[in-house]
Design a protein around this motif. Structure first.
Motif: not given
Length: 234
Positions: A42, A151-152, A154-156, A158-159
């Motif tokens: 991230h 987007a990548i 943020a996804s790292l 969030f998950f």
């Protein structure tokens, strides 16, 4: 519109920890290791996004400085077809000068012969569009790359699995911490990222005004994300 998106972004950012709390998985050594790996990626992805965002803003500034009206471009062709306008008139050469947002070719063409040129002038202005002499394709490609990396990134986060809550955190939130400052910047750079595509689409019709607004939003978002990364990196 910016206020509405900022409010939405704030609610979205605040909802992330709530969602994680309501569906808190069992913390294991494997999940902690996974969390650490994802957050390291991230951070790397965030730095990459920041570099791309900077390049996008710089390319956008260059494109903005070379905006010109297409009506002036066509009017210069009409002026070349009427060399008699140049007789004893130095402004003729000014009108044929380098195209920019201050070009006067179309207005000059009208003033030289209002009666005969009014129809052509109105036709040129009927669907006025703005163009840039700088590579708009480069700016667009960088913008798409920036959005994808954002987007990548943020996804790292969030998950990633939940962390272990310490007893001191149960006593109440601290007034300040690097993570608090990091999350506080989310609504600003998220709102900026969501606003930028719409502002870019308006430049063709609105020209410098939309370009200036896009510059402000772009640099505001970049500044917010810079702060978000600095507080957890140093």
């Amino acid at each position: 519109m910016f206020v509405s998106l900022l409010s939405f972004s704030t609610v979205f950012a605040q909802s992330i920890p709530l969602l994680q709390q309501n569906n808190k998985p069992l913390v294991t050594k494997e999940s902690l290791k996974k969390r650490r790996n994802l957050l390291e990626w991230h951070q790397i992805a965030g730095l990459t996004t920041l570099a791309l965002w900077l390049a996008t803003n710089l390319e956008g500034d260059k494109a903005s400085e070379t905006l010109y009206r297409k009506s002036d471009q066509y009017a210069q062709g009409l002026l070349l077809a009427n060399p008699q306008y140049a007789t004893n008139d130095p402004i003729y050469l000014v009108a044929l000068g380098s195209l920019n947002r201050h070009s006067i070719a179309a207005d000059y063409f009208l003033l030289k012969d209002p009666t005969n040129n009014a129809g052509l002038y109105l036709a040129l202005k009927a669907n006025e569009e703005w163009e840039t002499k700088h590579s708009a394709a480069m700016h667009k490609n960088l913008a798409m790359a920036t959005f994808s990396m954002y987007a990548i990134t943020a996804s790292l986060a969030f998950f990633s699995p939940s962390k272990i809550e310490s007893e001191t955190e149960d006593d109440g939130p601290r007034i300040y911490s690097p993570i608090f400052a990091h999350k506080a910047m989310i609504p600003i750079h998220l709102a900026s990222m969501l606003l930028l595509p719409g502002l870019g689409a308006r430049i063709e019709k609105e020209g410098p005004r939309a370009a200036h607004q896009m510059e402000q939003v772009g640099w505001t978002g970049f500044g917010a994300m810079s702060i978000a990364l600095l507080v957890i990196t140093f």
